[in-house]
Design a protein around this motif. Structure first.
Motif, PDB file in Angstrom:
ATOM      1  N   LYS A 156       2.576  19.420 -74.940  1.00 33.11           N
ATOM      2  CA  LYS A 156       2.654  20.188 -76.186  1.00 33.11           C
ATOM      3  C   LYS A 156       3.254  21.578 -75.984  1.00 33.11           C
ATOM      4  O   LYS A 156       3.839  22.141 -76.908  1.00 33.11           O
ATOM      5  CB  LYS A 156       1.271  20.292 -76.834  1.00 33.11           C
ATOM      6  N   ASP A 157       3.119  22.112 -74.765  1.00 33.67           N
ATOM      7  CA  ASP A 157       3.700  23.426 -74.479  1.00 33.67           C
ATOM      8  C   ASP A 157       4.968  23.318 -73.638  1.00 33.67           C
ATOM      9  O   ASP A 157       5.461  24.310 -73.105  1.00 33.67           O
ATOM     10  CB  ASP A 157       2.683  24.325 -73.766  1.00 33.67           C
ATOM     11  N   GLY A 158       5.528  22.102 -73.534  1.00 33.10           N
ATOM     12  CA  GLY A 158       6.737  21.875 -72.752  1.00 33.10           C
ATOM     13  C   GLY A 158       7.992  22.123 -73.570  1.00 33.10           C
ATOM     14  O   GLY A 158       7.932  22.498 -74.746  1.00 33.10           O
ATOM     15  N   LYS A 159       9.145  21.872 -72.944  1.00 34.21           N
ATOM     16  CA  LYS A 159      10.415  22.158 -73.635  1.00 34.21           C
ATOM     17  C   LYS A 159      10.701  21.172 -74.760  1.00 34.21           C
ATOM     18  O   LYS A 159      11.435  21.494 -75.692  1.00 34.21           O
ATOM     19  CB  LYS A 159      11.570  22.212 -72.633  1.00 34.21           C
ATOM     20  N   GLY A 216      16.662   6.118 -64.870  1.00 33.95           N
ATOM     21  CA  GLY A 216      15.846   5.992 -63.668  1.00 33.95           C
ATOM     22  C   GLY A 216      15.063   7.237 -63.301  1.00 33.95           C
ATOM     23  O   GLY A 216      14.283   7.217 -62.350  1.00 33.95           O
ATOM     24  N   GLN A 217      15.237   8.312 -64.081  1.00 36.75           N
ATOM     25  CA  GLN A 217      14.566   9.574 -63.756  1.00 36.75           C
ATOM     26  C   GLN A 217      13.602  10.031 -64.847  1.00 36.75           C
ATOM     27  O   GLN A 217      13.231  11.208 -64.916  1.00 36.75           O
ATOM     28  CB  GLN A 217      15.604  10.670 -63.495  1.00 36.75           C
ATOM     29  N   GLY A 218      13.167   9.099 -65.693  1.00 34.08           N
ATOM     30  CA  GLY A 218      12.264   9.456 -66.784  1.00 34.08           C
ATOM     31  C   GLY A 218      10.987  10.124 -66.322  1.00 34.08           C
ATOM     32  O   GLY A 218      10.422  10.970 -67.021  1.00 34.08           O
ATOM     33  N   ALA A 219      10.529   9.763 -65.125  1.00 34.40           N
ATOM     34  CA  ALA A 219       9.286  10.341 -64.604  1.00 34.40           C
ATOM     35  C   ALA A 219       9.358  11.858 -64.503  1.00 34.40           C
ATOM     36  O   ALA A 219       8.326  12.547 -64.618  1.00 34.40           O
ATOM     37  CB  ALA A 219       8.962   9.740 -63.237  1.00 34.40           C
ATOM     38  N   ARG A 220      10.540  12.398 -64.298  1.00 33.23           N
ATOM     39  CA  ARG A 220      10.679  13.863 -64.201  1.00 33.23           C
ATOM     40  C   ARG A 220      10.151  14.556 -65.451  1.00 33.23           C
ATOM     41  O   ARG A 220       9.525  15.620 -65.379  1.00 33.23           O
ATOM     42  CB  ARG A 220      12.154  14.247 -64.017  1.00 33.23           C
ATOM     43  N   ALA A 221      10.435  13.965 -66.601  1.00 33.29           N
ATOM     44  CA  ALA A 221      10.068  14.603 -67.866  1.00 33.29           C
ATOM     45  C   ALA A 221       8.559  14.789 -67.990  1.00 33.29           C
ATOM     46  O   ALA A 221       8.096  15.822 -68.496  1.00 33.29           O
ATOM     47  CB  ALA A 221      10.601  13.783 -69.040  1.00 33.29           C
ATOM     48  N   ILE A 222       7.791  13.811 -67.529  1.00 34.82           N
ATOM     49  CA  ILE A 222       6.334  13.922 -67.625  1.00 34.82           C
ATOM     50  C   ILE A 222       5.769  14.696 -66.433  1.00 34.82           C
ATOM     51  O   ILE A 222       4.879  15.529 -66.588  1.00 34.82           O
ATOM     52  CB  ILE A 222       5.664  12.533 -67.777  1.00 34.82           C
ATOM     53  N   LYS A 223       6.321  14.465 -65.244  1.00 34.94           N
ATOM     54  CA  LYS A 223       5.779  15.129 -64.050  1.00 34.94           C
ATOM     55  C   LYS A 223       6.062  16.621 -64.040  1.00 34.94           C
ATOM     56  O   LYS A 223       5.281  17.406 -63.476  1.00 34.94           O
ATOM     57  CB  LYS A 223       6.335  14.469 -62.786  1.00 34.94           C
ATOM     58  N   GLU A 224       7.157  17.035 -64.667  1.00 35.06           N
ATOM     59  CA  GLU A 224       7.493  18.458 -64.707  1.00 35.06           C
ATOM     60  C   GLU A 224       7.034  19.135 -65.998  1.00 35.06           C
ATOM     61  O   GLU A 224       7.372  20.290 -66.254  1.00 35.06           O
ATOM     62  CB  GLU A 224       9.004  18.638 -64.501  1.00 35.06           C
ATOM     63  N   ILE A 282      10.841   4.856 -70.587  1.00 37.36           N
ATOM     64  CA  ILE A 282      12.245   4.441 -70.722  1.00 37.36           C
ATOM     65  C   ILE A 282      12.906   5.172 -71.894  1.00 37.36           C
ATOM     66  O   ILE A 282      14.103   5.482 -71.853  1.00 37.36           O
ATOM     67  CB  ILE A 282      12.345   2.911 -70.874  1.00 37.36           C
ATOM     68  N   GLU A 283      12.134   5.476 -72.932  1.00 38.56           N
ATOM     69  CA  GLU A 283      12.686   6.202 -74.081  1.00 38.56           C
ATOM     70  C   GLU A 283      13.122   7.612 -73.698  1.00 38.56           C
ATOM     71  O   GLU A 283      14.075   8.146 -74.287  1.00 38.56           O
ATOM     72  CB  GLU A 283      11.674   6.218 -75.231  1.00 38.56           C
ATOM     73  N   TYR A 284      12.441   8.244 -72.741  1.00 40.68           N
ATOM     74  CA  TYR A 284      12.911   9.553 -72.255  1.00 40.68           C
ATOM     75  C   TYR A 284      14.371   9.453 -71.806  1.00 40.68           C
ATOM     76  O   TYR A 284      15.186  10.326 -72.082  1.00 40.68           O
ATOM     77  CB  TYR A 284      12.080  10.025 -71.054  1.00 40.68           C
ATOM     78  N   GLU A 285      14.671   8.365 -71.109  1.00 40.62           N
ATOM     79  CA  GLU A 285      16.019   8.162 -70.577  1.00 40.62           C
ATOM     80  C   GLU A 285      16.979   7.750 -71.689  1.00 40.62           C
ATOM     81  O   GLU A 285      18.108   8.246 -71.774  1.00 40.62           O
ATOM     82  CB  GLU A 285      15.981   7.100 -69.478  1.00 40.62           C
ATOM     83  N   ALA A 286      16.520   6.841 -72.552  1.00 41.39           N
ATOM     84  CA  ALA A 286      17.392   6.318 -73.604  1.00 41.39           C
ATOM     85  C   ALA A 286      17.799   7.402 -74.602  1.00 41.39           C
ATOM     86  O   ALA A 286      18.916   7.391 -75.118  1.00 41.39           O
ATOM     87  CB  ALA A 286      16.702   5.170 -74.331  1.00 41.39           C
TER      88      ALA A 286
END
Length: 389
Positions: free
Chosen positions: A318-321, A305-313, A294-298
Motif C-alpha cells: 500500500k505504501d509502494g510505488k 520471469g521477474q515478477g517476484a521483484r515487485a513483491i519482494k522489493e 504473472i500479472e505483474y509481468e503481463a
C-alpha cells in the motif's frame, strides 16, 4: 471515454445462508440507486453480471433486478457472462450502451451465490471456465489448472514459493481494513509460506492461502454519460477500457505469458494516453497468487520471469510505488464470480473520491487501473478510472 460512475453499492462478501441471488441483487440495486440520488424511473438500461454455471437453480436471472423497484419494469435488461470476468463484462456493456447513445443512465449489477453448492460440485462448476477437452479431468478443479500453471512457472523461473506467500500475506493484511472482505485476518508471511494442517497444499505448489475464497455477494454501479455526471453528487470517469479475448485451450498459447492481459493493458494505456507509471493503484485478478505474480509481468511492471521483484522489493504494498489490491483482492475479499469485476470498480471508485474505509484509503489517488480475468487469461478486461477534476 464518455461514461462515468455516479453511484455504487456493495454487500459484504462471505457465506450467507439467509440470502438468495434475488435478495442480493435487490439489495445492491436499491442501494446503488439511492447512492446516486436517482429513482428507478431514471434508469434507461440494466446489465446483470451472473456466471452461475450451476451454482443457482434459477438460471434466467436478468429480470431479478426488476424486483428492486416496480419502476424498473419494461427496462431493457440483459444478463452478461464471461467466466470470472463476468462483472467487468457487464460494466463494459453498460458503457457501450451509453457510448452508442442508447442510454444515459445504466444500472449494472454483479452477483453470485456459491456457498450453498457442495464442494465437489463447486469444483466442477468452476472447471467449466476451462477448455474441457483438455482440462476436464483436472484433479482439484480450477485450482488444479492454476496449480499446473504454477508448476510450469517454477520449472522455468525457479521456486517462487516465497513470492507467492508474500502476495498472499500482503492481500490478507490489506483485507483487514476492508469491511466488505470475507476474510479480515492478517495471517503473516510465515503462515502463508508454511504447509500446515490449516494451510495444506491444494494443487501443485499452491496452498490454501494461495487460493481465493468461495463466496456469496453482490455489487452494483450506476453509470451515466459525462454530461449527466456533472449534475450528480459525485462522479468517477472512465479514462479508457479494453477487452482482449484469447484462445480457450491453453495448448494454443504460452500460458506463462498471460498475453491477453498484456494486450488489454497496452490497449487501455494507449487509449488513455498514460503509462503504467501514471497509475496510483491497481485492483488485479488474484484468483490465485500465481495469477497476481504473472500479472505483474503481463502488465509491464517487471520483465518476464521477474515478477517476484515487485513483491519482494515492496513495490506493490500500500505504501509502494504501485499499490496492488489495496482492497485485499480476491484473496481476502472473496470471489463471488459475477460480482467480482463490479466490486473492483466499486472499490476503485471509492478510493478515487476519498470514500474508501479508514485504513484502506490511499493518499490522494488520481488514476486507478483494474484488471479482471475470465478463465486462465482468456477473457481479459482493463478499466482506467479517474476522479472528475
Amino acid at each position: 471515454m464518455t461514461a462515468s460512475i455516479v453511484g455504487w453499492a456493495h454487500t459484504p462478501f462471505g457465506k450467507f445462508d439467509t440470502e438468495t441471488v434475488e435478495s442480493l441483487v435487490v439489495k445492491v440495486a436499491t442501494d446503488a440507486l439511492a447512492d446516486a440520488g436517482i429513482s428507478a424511473a431514471d434508469v434507461d438500461e440494466i446489465m446483470l453480471g451472473h456466471f452461475n454455471a450451476g451454482f443457482s437453480p434459477q438460471d434466467f436471472t436478468a429480470s431479478l433486478v426488476l424486483q428492486a423497484d416496480p419502476q424498473l419494469r419494461f427496462k431493457p435488461t440483459t444478463r452478461v457472462e464471461n467466466a470470472c470476468a463476468t462483472g467487468t463484462a457487464a460494466v463494459h456493456q453498460g458503457i457501450r450502451a451509453i457510448e452508442a447513445g442508447a442510454a444515459k443512465i445504466v444500472l449494472v449489477v454483479g452477483v453470485e451465490q456459491m456457498t450453498r453448492t457442495p464442494g465437489a460440485e463447486i469444483g466442477r462448476n468452476l472447471l467449466k471456465a476451462s477448455y474441457l477437452p483438455e482440462d476436464g479431468d483436472t484433479v482439484g478443479g480450477f485450482a488444479g489448472v492454476f496449480g499446473k500453471i504454477a508448476q510450469g512457472y517454477f520449472q522455468k523461473h525457479g521456486d517462487q514459493s516465497d513470492a507467492l506467500a508474500m502476495i498472499a500475506a500482503k492481500n490478507h493484511k490489506n483485507g483487514v481494513a476492508n469491511p466488505y472482505a470475507q476474510m479480515r485476518k492478517d495471517f503473516g508471511f510465515e503462515f502463508c509460506r508454511s504447509e500446515s494442517e490449516k494451510n495444506p497444499y491444494v494443487a501443485g505448489p499452491l496452498k490454501r492461502t494461495d487460493c481465493s475464497l468461495v463466496s456469496d455477494g453482490a455489487a452494483a454501479l450506476v453509470l451515466t454519460d459525462r454530461e449527466t455526471a456533472k449534475t450528480m453528487g459525485k462522479a468517477v470517469n472512465f479514462r479508457a477500457t479494453a477487452h482482449a479475448q484469447d484462445f480457450l485451450p491453453m495448448s494454443k498459447r504460452d500460458i506463462l505469458q498471460f498475453e491477453g492481459c498484456t494486450v488489454a493493458w497496452q490497449r487501455a494505456l494507449q487509449k488513455g494516453g498514460v503509462t503504467l507509471n501514471d497509475l496510483s493503484f491497481v485492483e488485479t485478478h488474484d484468483c490465485f497468487t500465481v495469477a497476481e505474480l504473472i500479472e505483474y509481468e503481463a502488465m509491464g511492471l517487471t520483465p518476464r520471469g521477474q515478477g517476484a521483484r515487485a513483491i519482494k522489493e515492496g513495490w506493490t504494498q500500500k505504501d509502494g510505488k504501485l499499490p496492488i489490491n489495496p482492497s485485499g483482492g480476491l484473496k481476502a475479499k472473496g470471489h463471488p464470480i459475477g460480482a467480482t469485476g463490479v466490486s473492483m470498480h466499486v472499490m476503485s471508485a471509492m478510493q478515487l473520491v476519498g470514500q474508501a474505509p479508514e485504513g484502506m484509503q490511499l493518499k490522494n489517488p488520481q488514476l486507478a487501473g483494474i484488471f479482471n480475468m475470465g478463465g486462465a487469461a482468456v477473457a481479459n478486461y482493463v478499466s482506467l478510472l479517474e476522479p472528475v477534476k
